[in-house]
Design a protein around this motif. Structure first.
Motif, PDB file in Angstrom:
ATOM      1  N   GLY A  24      -4.372 -14.671 -16.004  1.00  0.00           N
ATOM      2  CA  GLY A  24      -6.482 -14.332 -15.796  1.00  0.00           C
ATOM      3  C   GLY A  24      -7.073 -15.364 -15.444  1.00  0.00           C
ATOM      4  O   GLY A  24      -7.327 -15.765 -14.501  1.00  0.00           O
ATOM      5  N   ILE A  25      -7.040 -16.331 -16.394  1.00  0.00           N
ATOM      6  CA  ILE A  25      -8.368 -16.990 -16.079  1.00  0.00           C
ATOM      7  C   ILE A  25      -8.316 -18.531 -15.882  1.00  0.00           C
ATOM      8  O   ILE A  25      -9.082 -19.205 -14.737  1.00  0.00           O
ATOM      9  N   VAL A  26      -6.800 -18.766 -15.237  1.00  0.00           N
ATOM     10  CA  VAL A  26      -6.501 -19.701 -14.711  1.00  0.00           C
ATOM     11  C   VAL A  26      -6.287 -19.227 -13.387  1.00  0.00           C
ATOM     12  O   VAL A  26      -7.187 -19.774 -12.200  1.00  0.00           O
ATOM     13  N   ILE A  27      -6.089 -18.607 -12.907  1.00  0.00           N
ATOM     14  CA  ILE A  27      -6.497 -17.646 -11.519  1.00  0.00           C
ATOM     15  C   ILE A  27      -7.839 -18.417 -11.253  1.00  0.00           C
ATOM     16  O   ILE A  27      -7.717 -18.589 -10.488  1.00  0.00           O
ATOM     17  N   VAL A  28      -8.868 -17.415 -11.755  1.00  0.00           N
ATOM     18  CA  VAL A  28     -10.059 -17.551 -11.396  1.00  0.00           C
ATOM     19  C   VAL A  28     -10.755 -18.840 -11.877  1.00  0.00           C
ATOM     20  O   VAL A  28     -11.277 -19.076 -10.756  1.00  0.00           O
ATOM     21  N   ALA A  29     -10.215 -19.194 -12.357  1.00  0.00           N
ATOM     22  CA  ALA A  29     -11.069 -21.101 -12.348  1.00  0.00           C
ATOM     23  C   ALA A  29      -9.928 -21.891 -11.370  1.00  0.00           C
ATOM     24  O   ALA A  29     -11.057 -22.813 -10.725  1.00  0.00           O
ATOM     25  N   ALA A  30      -9.232 -21.829 -10.899  1.00  0.00           N
ATOM     26  CA  ALA A  30      -8.212 -22.032  -9.707  1.00  0.00           C
ATOM     27  C   ALA A  30      -9.111 -21.313  -8.698  1.00  0.00           C
ATOM     28  O   ALA A  30      -9.547 -22.821  -7.981  1.00  0.00           O
ATOM     29  N   SER A  31      -9.825 -20.961  -8.073  1.00  0.00           N
ATOM     30  CA  SER A  31     -10.248 -19.507  -6.951  1.00  0.00           C
ATOM     31  C   SER A  31     -11.713 -20.450  -7.415  1.00  0.00           C
ATOM     32  O   SER A  31     -12.239 -20.728  -6.168  1.00  0.00           O
ATOM     33  N   ASN A  32     -11.881 -20.177  -8.057  1.00  0.00           N
ATOM     34  CA  ASN A  32     -14.137 -21.291  -8.423  1.00  0.00           C
ATOM     35  C   ASN A  32     -13.984 -22.782  -7.801  1.00  0.00           C
ATOM     36  O   ASN A  32     -14.438 -23.203  -7.124  1.00  0.00           O
ATOM     37  N   ALA A  33     -12.412 -23.533  -8.167  1.00  0.00           N
ATOM     38  CA  ALA A  33     -12.659 -24.773  -8.269  1.00  0.00           C
ATOM     39  C   ALA A  33     -12.531 -24.441  -6.195  1.00  0.00           C
ATOM     40  O   ALA A  33     -12.928 -25.718  -5.880  1.00  0.00           O
ATOM     41  N   VAL A  34     -11.722 -24.121  -6.199  1.00  0.00           N
ATOM     42  CA  VAL A  34     -11.412 -24.434  -4.293  1.00  0.00           C
ATOM     43  C   VAL A  34     -12.845 -23.742  -3.226  1.00  0.00           C
ATOM     44  O   VAL A  34     -13.224 -24.621  -2.761  1.00  0.00           O
ATOM     45  N   LEU A  35     -13.197 -22.619  -3.780  1.00  0.00           N
ATOM     46  CA  LEU A  35     -14.659 -22.724  -3.190  1.00  0.00           C
ATOM     47  C   LEU A  35     -15.885 -23.376  -3.441  1.00  0.00           C
ATOM     48  O   LEU A  35     -15.973 -23.973  -2.108  1.00  0.00           O
TER      49      LEU A  35
END
Length: 386
Positions: free
Chosen positions: A243-254
């Motif tokens: 979950g934290i990998v998905i959240v971190a990737a989403s933040n990084a993309v934004l």
């Protein structure tokens, strides 16, 4: 005629002696003048148990502090296992198990090293132009502060620059020694990375065999509780990590899209910084965006910096109200106050490493506690730990 057996005692006499003894025992505290309430007894019982538990936890932290390199390597190995185990299981449908593990682990490592090499190349290529932009940006910041609404005196900014230069010249030896110690830490980081890679290969390949071997070492009566606790701990840890990998990737993309649109220099390195900083809940992402704000302020001016600063609020709201409830709620059920206290306590105890591992450790401990309090008849056994 009434016969009396030698050594016998009438039943009534026995009962009278027992009642008298009970009465004497009950009255004795009052006679001695000492009365202890039930609440104080319960509090004292909990107090010494908490002291023993606190001593055990402290001893555990001291042991982890002595073996910090090994502990960090094992933690990284578990993180890699939780992320790459599904990929290895998928590849094992068409490839041998050992080859699938090597492809998943080594391939992911090559992708990560390629991204880091690309970031380093971009920083090296833009370093000269970025230095010129920073020097010009500092001048723009000074003129902006000297104008309305701040009206800062030019003497203040010049004095501040003099103080910074004098501080650097006076503490140059300290900075050099810090750089040398940082090189030593780099060797430790590389050692931990190699150990983590070595352990993750075995965990991904045959982690369930490790768990079965460990269970066979336990007594028969302790196997079922340890099995339930281990399964729950792994399910929670793996869910949190993914979950934290998905959240971190989403933040990084934004963040990356916004920085590219705003034409902020070093957009890709700042995006990678946002990705890794998001592994520290609540505080990592704002710190990374603060660095991006400073870069935008020095290179693009106050207006762009204010826009980047607004990203901190927007991405924080998206992360707290959209990503975490959707991605993390099924794996981690902790109140935000508990998360914040855990991160701060972990940072105080073990620095950045403690801030990273605090939330998963608390989540795993709470999940295991809840699991062991539930009757075993209603348990649902997920996949065994690695």
């Amino acid at each position: 005629m009434r016969y009396v057996v030698l050594g016998s005692r009438p039943a009534r006499g026995v009962g009278t002696v027992v009642v008298a003894r009970r009465s004497a025992t009950a009255v004795r505290p009052a006679v001695d003048g000492v009365t202890v309430s039930h609440g104080l007894k319960v509090g004292a019982a909990y107090a010494w148990r908490l002291l023993v538990l606190g001593a055990a936890v402290y001893a555990g932290f001291v042991l982890l502090g002595r073996l910090q390199l090994v502990a960090v390597a094992l933690f990284l190995a578990l993180v890699v296992t939780s992320v790459l185990r599904p990929l290895a299981d998928l590849l094992a449908r068409w490839l041998p198990r050992a080859l699938a593990v090597v492809v998943s682990v080594v391939g992911s490592l090559l992708v990560l090293l390629g991204l880091l090499a690309l970031v380093g190349e971009l920083v090296a290529s833009e370093w000269g132009r970025l230095g010129q932009e920073f020097s010009g940006g500092v001048g723009r910041i000074e003129r902006w502060l000297q104008g309305p609404p701040f009206h800062v005196s030019p003497a203040v900014t010049s004095n501040l620059q003099d103080k910074v230069n004098s501080f650097v010249s006076q503490h140059r030896s300290v900075l050099i020694s810090s750089a040398v110690s940082g090189a030593g830490r780099l060797v430790e980081v590389l050692t931990a990375g190699v150990l983590a890679l070595f352990c993750s290969l075995f965990f991904v390949h045959s982690g369930d065999r490790f768990w079965s071997w460990f269970q066979e070492l336990l007594p028969q009566r302790a196997r079922d509780p340890f099995n339930r606790a281990g399964r729950t701990a792994w399910r929670t840890f793996a869910g949190y990590t993914r979950g934290i990998v998905i959240v971190a990737a989403s933040n990084a993309v934004l963040v990356g899209v916004a920085l590219f649109v705003l034409r902020v220099p070093l957009a890709l390195p700042l995006t990678m910084l946002e990705f890794f900083a998001a592994f520290i809940p609540l505080v990592g992402s704002p710190i990374a965006l603060g660095v991006a704000t400073v870069v935008a302020l020095a290179s693009r001016g106050p207006a762009i910096a204010i826009v980047v600063l607004a990203l901190i609020v927007i991405i924080g709201q998206i992360e707290g109200h959209v990503l975490h409830p959707l991605v993390m709620s099924w794996a981690v059920r902790l109140h935000p106050v508990v998360v914040a206290v855990s991160v701060i306590a972990g940072a105080i105890l073990a620095g950045v490493v403690g801030a990273v591992v605090a939330v998963p450790m608390v989540s795993v401990a709470w999940a295991v506690h809840s699991e062991l309090r539930t009757p075993p008849t209603v348990q649902k056994h997920p996949r065994p730990p690695p």
